[in-house]
Design an enzyme around this catalytic site. Structure first.
Site, short mmCIF file in Angstrom:
data_model
loop_
_atom_site.label_atom_id
_atom_site.label_comp_id
_atom_site.label_asym_id
_atom_site.label_seq_id
_atom_site.Cartn_x
_atom_site.Cartn_y
_atom_site.Cartn_z
N LYS A 100 -27.23 -13.75 -8.60
CA LYS A 100 -27.94 -12.49 -8.90
C LYS A 100 -27.64 -11.51 -7.76
O LYS A 100 -28.15 -11.63 -6.66
CB LYS A 100 -29.44 -12.76 -8.99
CG LYS A 100 -30.22 -11.56 -9.54
CD LYS A 100 -31.68 -11.95 -9.85
CE LYS A 100 -32.44 -10.80 -10.49
NZ LYS A 100 -32.56 -9.63 -9.58
N ARG A 110 -29.73 2.00 -14.89
CA ARG A 110 -30.55 1.31 -15.89
C ARG A 110 -31.70 2.19 -16.37
O ARG A 110 -32.03 2.21 -17.55
CB ARG A 110 -31.11 0.04 -15.26
CG ARG A 110 -31.93 -0.83 -16.20
CD ARG A 110 -32.51 -2.05 -15.48
NE ARG A 110 -33.37 -2.80 -16.38
CZ ARG A 110 -34.59 -2.39 -16.75
NH1 ARG A 110 -35.06 -1.25 -16.29
NH2 ARG A 110 -35.32 -3.10 -17.58
N SER A 161 -35.03 -6.52 -18.76
CA SER A 161 -35.20 -7.04 -17.40
C SER A 161 -35.31 -8.56 -17.53
O SER A 161 -35.09 -9.11 -18.61
CB SER A 161 -36.45 -6.45 -16.77
OG SER A 161 -37.55 -6.71 -17.61
N GLU A 184 -23.51 -4.98 -11.89
CA GLU A 184 -24.32 -4.64 -10.72
C GLU A 184 -23.41 -3.97 -9.71
O GLU A 184 -22.39 -4.55 -9.29
CB GLU A 184 -24.93 -5.92 -10.12
CG GLU A 184 -26.09 -5.68 -9.20
CD GLU A 184 -27.41 -5.46 -9.94
OE1 GLU A 184 -27.43 -5.55 -11.19
OE2 GLU A 184 -28.43 -5.20 -9.26
N ASP A 204 0.67 4.18 -2.63
CA ASP A 204 0.41 5.57 -2.22
C ASP A 204 1.51 6.50 -2.74
O ASP A 204 1.25 7.63 -3.12
CB ASP A 204 0.33 5.67 -0.69
CG ASP A 204 -0.90 4.94 -0.15
OD1 ASP A 204 -0.95 4.68 1.06
OD2 ASP A 204 -1.78 4.60 -0.98
N ASP A 236 0.84 -1.20 0.00
CA ASP A 236 0.00 0.00 0.00
C ASP A 236 0.88 1.25 0.00
O ASP A 236 0.56 2.24 -0.67
CB ASP A 236 -0.90 0.00 1.24
CG ASP A 236 -1.90 -1.15 1.19
OD1 ASP A 236 -2.78 -1.19 2.06
OD2 ASP A 236 -1.79 -1.98 0.28
N ALA A 237 1.99 1.19 0.72
CA ALA A 237 2.88 2.36 0.81
C ALA A 237 3.46 2.69 -0.57
O ALA A 237 3.51 3.85 -0.97
CB ALA A 237 4.00 2.09 1.80
N1 LIG Z 1 -31.94 -7.64 -14.88
C1 LIG Z 1 -30.94 -8.38 -15.43
O1 LIG Z 1 -30.88 -8.62 -16.61
C2 LIG Z 1 -29.87 -8.90 -14.52
C3 LIG Z 1 -29.67 -8.59 -13.20
C4 LIG Z 1 -28.55 -9.24 -12.64
C5 LIG Z 1 -28.04 -9.15 -11.32
N2 LIG Z 1 -28.67 -8.36 -10.40
N3 LIG Z 1 -26.93 -9.83 -10.95
C6 LIG Z 1 -26.29 -10.64 -11.83
C7 LIG Z 1 -26.77 -10.78 -13.13
C8 LIG Z 1 -26.05 -11.68 -14.07
N4 LIG Z 1 -24.96 -12.29 -13.60
O2 LIG Z 1 -26.48 -11.82 -15.20
C9 LIG Z 1 -27.89 -10.06 -13.53
S1 LIG Z 1 -28.67 -10.00 -15.08
#
Ligand SMILES: NC(=O)c1cc2c(N)ncc(C(N)=O)c2s1
Length: 327
Positions: free
Chosen positions: A121, A142, A88, A179, A43, A39-40
């Protein structure tokens, strides 16, 4: 402490060299969790670049590592159009739902076997990143899937988001989805801080991440230890993948942080077992997940199945049974 370069040209050369080193070591530390220097030493590189930029302000670029601390607050967020829409996901809540999804996919493709990628997810908020010649030029929420809020200044403060891809031959244009999330330890620390300051607490890490990213003052965002997992591409030039697994490998090779728990399975039964295994395992993760995402691995198959008005036909989210309300 060596003297500051005497000319702008010498300063520019040293600044460029320092930036390349700092972007590389930033990737080692925040993306790979495998630093090569202390880290030093890191930095010291940063301090030298700050000193040179202070002496020669004309050298400061938006993607200089010194800009990670955030700039002046914005009045509001501009609206920005995603290069390709962010879809979605439909939801599955049981093994039966997953088998029905598999039947739809295999009959839609006219095949009797399909290979799937299963990913965690992440319970955060989706962002869209655009890189031109390997440089981050835009970060957006999004929004409605077509348009999002331009939160570029805030995204630049997330250490695991590369400002410049640490590779020699970056693609000319690359749109990446991921994400943004707040690790649970940071969530707990932040709420303790807010409790002590008599401020309202965040209900969960997802809300804390959303509130931290949609901050008008990037300096506040910079103080929140946000992180990201990248999981898809949108518009891309100069990249040829045949499967989603290859896409994830390519994104990792380009310097992005990709969640390591993805798996490829040749049958929906294995997908089902993996999904259910994570309902218990997730307590051991340092971040929240609210399920898993199952995607047809073949990109050609994804293209043949296409999407409905809002969801891809080739992917589905498996949601864990909602937390039993704690009585
Ligand atoms: N709404 C979506 O298309 C996604 C939402 C998410 C999420 N919250 N986390 C991972 C993935 C992924 N690994 O594809 C996706 S894909």
């Amino acid at each position: 402490q060596a003297a500051i370069p005497a000319t702008l040209e010498q300063a520019a050369r040293e600044a460029e060299q320092l930036r390349r080193q700092i972007h590389y070591h930033n990737h080692r530390y925040y993306v790979l969790d495998a630093p090569e220097i202390s880290d030093a030493e890191f930095d010291a590189l940063m301090r030298r670049l700050i000193a040179i930029e202070e002496a020669y302000p004309s050298l400061i670029t938006p993607d200089s590592p010194t800009q990670r601390v955030g700039g002046a607050p914005a009045e509001g967020f501009d609206r920005t159009l995603h290069l390709t829409p962010m879809l979605s996901l439909a939801n599955a809540f049981s093994a039966e739902d997953l088998r029905a999804f598999d039947n739809r996919v295999r009959s839609g493709l006219g095949v009797d076997k399909a290979e799937y990628v299963v990913e965690l997810k992440i319970d955060g908020l989706a962002v869209n990143l655009v890189y031109e010649a390997g440089r981050l030029v835009r970060g957006a929420t999004r929004g409605d899937g077509q348009y999002g809020e331009d939160v570029t200044a805030n995204v630049r403060t997330i250490r695991s988001v590369p400002l410049v891809l640490p590779v020699n031959d970056p693609p000319a244009l690359l749109e990446v989805r991921g994400e943004v999330y707040m690790p649970r330890r940071e969530f707990d620390r932040l709420n303790e801080e807010r409790q002590a300051a008599g401020e309202a607490l965040f209900a969960n890490p997802r809300n804390a991440a959303a509130g931290s990213l949609r901050q008008l003052d990037p300096r506040v965002t910079a103080q929140r230890a946000l992180d990201i997992f990248v999981y898809a591409t949108g518009r891309r030039e100069g990249l040829n993948m045949e499967t989603h697994a290859q896409t994830l490998e390519t994104l990792a090779a380009l310097g992005f942080k990709v969640n390591p728990h993805y798996r490829v399975f040749g049958s929906i039964e294995e997908v089902i077992d993996y999904c259910y295994s994570w309902n218990e395992r997730r307590v051991d993760l340092p971040y929240d997940i609210d399920g898993l995402v199952i995607k047809l691995n073949s990109l050609a198959g994804q293209a043949r199945l296409g999407a409905t008005a809002k969801d891809p036909r080739w992917a589905i989210a498996f949601k864990f049974p909602a937390e039993q309300a704690t009585t």
